[in-house]
Design a protein around this motif. Structure first.
Motif, PDB file in Angstrom:
ATOM      1  N   LEU A   3      -3.934  -9.936   9.097  1.00 45.10           N
ATOM      2  CA  LEU A   3      -3.268  -8.965   8.243  1.00 45.10           C
ATOM      3  C   LEU A   3      -1.816  -8.872   8.694  1.00 45.10           C
ATOM      4  CD1 LEU A   3      -3.836  -6.931   5.929  1.00 45.10           C
ATOM      5  CD2 LEU A   3      -4.166  -5.184   7.676  1.00 45.10           C
ATOM      6  N   ALA A   4      -0.930  -9.516   7.945  1.00 45.10           N
ATOM      7  CA  ALA A   4       0.486  -9.534   8.307  1.00 45.10           C
ATOM      8  C   ALA A   4       1.087  -8.151   8.143  1.00 45.10           C
ATOM      9  CB  ALA A   4       1.229 -10.544   7.435  1.00 45.10           C
ATOM     10  N   SER A   5       2.164  -7.903   8.872  1.00 41.28           N
ATOM     11  CA  SER A   5       2.830  -6.612   8.761  1.00 41.28           C
ATOM     12  C   SER A   5       3.657  -6.562   7.486  1.00 41.28           C
ATOM     13  CB  SER A   5       3.730  -6.380   9.975  1.00 41.28           C
ATOM     14  OG  SER A   5       4.715  -7.396  10.065  1.00 41.28           O
ATOM     15  N   PRO A   6       3.858  -5.384   6.921  1.00 47.08           N
ATOM     16  CA  PRO A   6       4.703  -5.244   5.725  1.00 47.08           C
ATOM     17  C   PRO A   6       6.165  -5.454   6.100  1.00 47.08           C
ATOM     18  CG  PRO A   6       4.034  -3.091   6.524  1.00 47.08           C
ATOM     19  CD  PRO A   6       3.288  -4.095   7.352  1.00 47.08           C
ATOM     20  N   PHE A  16      -1.703   0.260   1.891  1.00 48.88           N
ATOM     21  CA  PHE A  16      -2.481  -0.417   2.932  1.00 48.88           C
ATOM     22  C   PHE A  16      -3.720  -1.074   2.340  1.00 48.88           C
ATOM     23  CE2 PHE A  16      -6.069  -0.129   5.924  1.00 48.88           C
ATOM     24  CZ  PHE A  16      -5.634  -1.017   6.898  1.00 48.88           C
ATOM     25  N   ARG A  17      -4.413  -0.375   1.454  1.00 51.69           N
ATOM     26  CA  ARG A  17      -5.638  -0.935   0.874  1.00 51.69           C
ATOM     27  C   ARG A  17      -5.324  -2.141   0.001  1.00 51.69           C
ATOM     28  NH1 ARG A  17      -8.064   5.113  -0.343  1.00 51.69           N
ATOM     29  NH2 ARG A  17      -9.035   5.389   1.712  1.00 51.69           N
ATOM     30  N   GLN A  18      -4.216  -2.106  -0.730  1.00 54.13           N
ATOM     31  CA  GLN A  18      -3.802  -3.271  -1.504  1.00 54.13           C
ATOM     32  C   GLN A  18      -3.448  -4.434  -0.572  1.00 54.13           C
ATOM     33  OE1 GLN A  18      -3.871  -3.969  -4.679  1.00 54.13           O
ATOM     34  NE2 GLN A  18      -4.529  -1.958  -5.400  1.00 54.13           N
ATOM     35  N   LEU A  24      -7.686 -10.233   2.556  1.00 59.33           N
ATOM     36  CA  LEU A  24      -9.093 -10.652   2.496  1.00 59.33           C
ATOM     37  C   LEU A  24      -9.422 -11.429   1.228  1.00 59.33           C
ATOM     38  CD1 LEU A  24     -10.815  -7.396   3.817  1.00 59.33           C
ATOM     39  CD2 LEU A  24     -10.271  -9.476   5.092  1.00 59.33           C
ATOM     40  N   GLN A  25      -8.442 -11.460   0.299  1.00 55.83           N
ATOM     41  CA  GLN A  25      -8.635 -12.147  -0.981  1.00 55.83           C
ATOM     42  C   GLN A  25      -9.915 -11.672  -1.652  1.00 55.83           C
ATOM     43  OE1 GLN A  25      -8.422 -16.369  -0.100  1.00 55.83           O
ATOM     44  NE2 GLN A  25      -6.201 -16.295   0.098  1.00 55.83           N
ATOM     45  N   ASP A  26     -10.007 -10.349  -1.746  1.00 56.88           N
ATOM     46  CA  ASP A  26     -11.205  -9.728  -2.302  1.00 56.88           C
ATOM     47  C   ASP A  26     -10.789  -8.439  -3.019  1.00 56.88           C
ATOM     48  OD1 ASP A  26     -13.822  -9.208  -2.918  1.00 56.88           O
ATOM     49  OD2 ASP A  26     -14.522  -9.045  -0.843  1.00 56.88           O
ATOM     50  N   GLU A  27     -11.706  -7.872  -3.774  1.00 57.98           N
ATOM     51  CA  GLU A  27     -11.468  -6.609  -4.460  1.00 57.98           C
ATOM     52  C   GLU A  27     -12.498  -5.599  -3.974  1.00 57.98           C
ATOM     53  OE1 GLU A  27      -8.999  -5.768  -6.417  1.00 57.98           O
ATOM     54  OE2 GLU A  27      -8.095  -7.771  -6.399  1.00 57.98           O
ATOM     55  N   GLY A  28     -12.277  -4.343  -4.311  1.00 58.96           N
ATOM     56  CA  GLY A  28     -13.208  -3.297  -3.915  1.00 58.96           C
ATOM     57  C   GLY A  28     -12.631  -2.410  -2.842  1.00 58.96           C
ATOM     58  N   SER A  29     -13.472  -1.521  -2.340  1.00 61.51           N
ATOM     59  CA  SER A  29     -13.045  -0.596  -1.295  1.00 61.51           C
ATOM     60  C   SER A  29     -12.959  -1.341   0.041  1.00 61.51           C
ATOM     61  CB  SER A  29     -14.044   0.552  -1.176  1.00 61.51           C
ATOM     62  OG  SER A  29     -15.285   0.059  -0.680  1.00 61.51           O
ATOM     63  N   PRO A  30     -12.256  -0.798   1.030  1.00 61.73           N
ATOM     64  CA  PRO A  30     -12.223  -1.450   2.347  1.00 61.73           C
ATOM     65  C   PRO A  30     -13.621  -1.667   2.913  1.00 61.73           C
ATOM     66  CG  PRO A  30     -10.532   0.238   2.230  1.00 61.73           C
ATOM     67  CD  PRO A  30     -11.350   0.367   0.987  1.00 61.73           C
ATOM     68  N   GLU A  31     -14.512  -0.686   2.725  1.00 60.32           N
ATOM     69  CA  GLU A  31     -15.880  -0.831   3.231  1.00 60.32           C
ATOM     70  C   GLU A  31     -16.593  -2.013   2.570  1.00 60.32           C
ATOM     71  OE1 GLU A  31     -14.765   3.523   3.536  1.00 60.32           O
ATOM     72  OE2 GLU A  31     -14.545   1.918   2.054  1.00 60.32           O
ATOM     73  N   VAL A  61      -2.672   5.924   7.393  1.00 56.43           N
ATOM     74  CA  VAL A  61      -3.108   4.520   7.516  1.00 56.43           C
ATOM     75  C   VAL A  61      -3.706   4.274   8.896  1.00 56.43           C
ATOM     76  CG1 VAL A  61      -2.346   2.121   7.542  1.00 56.43           C
ATOM     77  CG2 VAL A  61      -1.457   3.690   5.806  1.00 56.43           C
ATOM     78  N   ILE A  62      -3.086   4.813   9.941  1.00 63.30           N
ATOM     79  CA  ILE A  62      -3.620   4.630  11.297  1.00 63.30           C
ATOM     80  C   ILE A  62      -5.027   5.220  11.390  1.00 63.30           C
ATOM     81  CG2 ILE A  62      -3.269   5.092  13.747  1.00 63.30           C
ATOM     82  CD1 ILE A  62      -1.128   3.301  12.662  1.00 63.30           C
ATOM     83  N   ASN A  63      -5.210   6.416  10.834  1.00 63.97           N
ATOM     84  CA  ASN A  63      -6.543   7.036  10.861  1.00 63.97           C
ATOM     85  C   ASN A  63      -7.559   6.224  10.072  1.00 63.97           C
ATOM     86  OD1 ASN A  63      -5.994   9.283  12.514  1.00 63.97           O
ATOM     87  ND2 ASN A  63      -5.086  10.403  10.799  1.00 63.97           N
ATOM     88  N   GLU A  64      -7.122   5.657   8.942  1.00 70.84           N
ATOM     89  CA  GLU A  64      -8.018   4.814   8.149  1.00 70.84           C
ATOM     90  C   GLU A  64      -8.408   3.556   8.928  1.00 70.84           C
ATOM     91  OE1 GLU A  64      -9.823   3.250   4.394  1.00 70.84           O
ATOM     92  OE2 GLU A  64      -9.724   5.083   5.594  1.00 70.84           O
ATOM     93  N   LEU A  65      -7.455   2.972   9.591  1.00 69.66           N
ATOM     94  CA  LEU A  65      -7.738   1.781  10.391  1.00 69.66           C
ATOM     95  C   LEU A  65      -8.713   2.106  11.517  1.00 69.66           C
ATOM     96  CD1 LEU A  65      -7.136  -1.180  11.144  1.00 69.66           C
ATOM     97  CD2 LEU A  65      -5.229  -0.328  12.524  1.00 69.66           C
ATOM     98  N   LEU A  66      -8.491   3.207  12.222  1.00 66.20           N
ATOM     99  CA  LEU A  66      -9.397   3.588  13.308  1.00 66.20           C
ATOM    100  C   LEU A  66     -10.804   3.856  12.769  1.00 66.20           C
ATOM    101  CD1 LEU A  66      -7.079   5.993  15.350  1.00 66.20           C
ATOM    102  CD2 LEU A  66      -7.578   3.590  15.803  1.00 66.20           C
TER     103      LEU A  66
END
Length: 268
Positions: A3-6, A16-18, A24-31, A61-66
């Motif tokens: 995951l490259a940095s912006p 972040f989710r986009q 990941l070359q995928d669609e849907g939620s992060p989960e 975003v940090i909280n989502e990543l954790l």
């Protein structure tokens, strides 16, 4: 998966989710996307400092990543890199180290390691070099060691800074041979006596690596006109650089010395 940095610091969760979908070359939620990965996948996230800002929702975003690391750590290996000073700052606020198996701090190169890395890169170009009118093949071990000791003291063992110093040291090209000179560490007295407001802005940018103007306005809760004025001052002073994406970062020519000054004065 990497995951490259912006191109500049972003604290927006939708962004972040986009960005994650693109990686990941995928669609849907992060989960859903992480669940679809094979077991024992490795996810590398570069430049964690680019995913937060000093604002009411700046750690979203940090909280989502954790959260994702906690949820999927049994299936995936997450490797997250960031600067040591940014890690320490975030850890004071969010205790992020608890989410990781270990933290590994990359040590500085010594003079010998710098010499090996730089010469390996240099020889891949097919060029030779000379120092003080002496071809590299005729340089004594002492002369070569002295050159790379100076590069070490200039760069403090940072390989990126050392490589840039090597490139900058080339003063002439004659056929397939470049002339190099040893770098000279500049006097840092002026950096130690910078205006306190300048220091605050430079420190904040150093924590993020690259920021846009509006992020600075939110961080310092000031009028956009004041932000524009401060940026103009720091750009004219040669302390900041504006990228093609309108991101602001410490100027490459002074960045290592500013960071060193911040460390030595315990500002970082």
């Amino acid at each position: 998966v990497q995951l490259a940095s912006p191109p500049y610091a972003v604290a927006d969760l939708d962004f972040f989710r986009q960005w994650l979908r693109k990686a990941l070359q995928d669609e849907g939620s992060p989960e859903e996307m992480l669940s679809a990965l094979p077991n024992n996948s490795c996810i590398v996230l570069n430049d964690l400092e680019m995913w937060w800002e000093r604002s009411p929702d700046g750690f979203a975003v940090i909280n989502e990543l954790l959260r994702l690391i906690t949820m999927f750590s049994e299936r995936c290996l997450f490797i997250v890199n960031t600067s040591s000073h940014s890690f320490r700052f975030l850890n004071r606020w969010l205790n992020i180290e608890d989410a990781f198996l270990a933290s590994i701090e990359c040590e500085a190169f010594d003079a010998r390691e710098l010499q090996e890395a730089i010469l390996l890169r240099h020889r891949s170009t097919g060029l030779s070099f000379e120092l003080k009118a002496t071809n590299e093949r005729d340089l004594s071990d002492f002369a070569l060691a002295r050159l790379f000791n100076k590069i070490f003291h200039y760069s403090a063992g940072n390989i990126g800074v050392a490589l840039q110093a090597w490139i900058s040291s080339a003063s002439a090209l004659n056929e397939n041979r470049i002339t190099v000179t040893a770098p000279v560490r500049p006097a840092l007295d002026a950096l130690e006596t910078l205006d306190k407001e300048w220091l605050a802005w430079l420190l904040h940018i150093a924590l993020h690596k690259r920021l846009r103007e509006e992020s600075l306005t939110r961080a310092f809760r000031c009028d956009p006109a004041h932000t524009a004025s401060m940026i103009d001052i720091l750009l004219r002073a040669g302390l900041l650089h504006r990228s093609d994406q309108q991101a602001l970062e410490l100027h490459a020519s002074v960045r290592p010395f500013l960071l060193r000054t911040f460390y030595e004065t315990q500002l970082l």
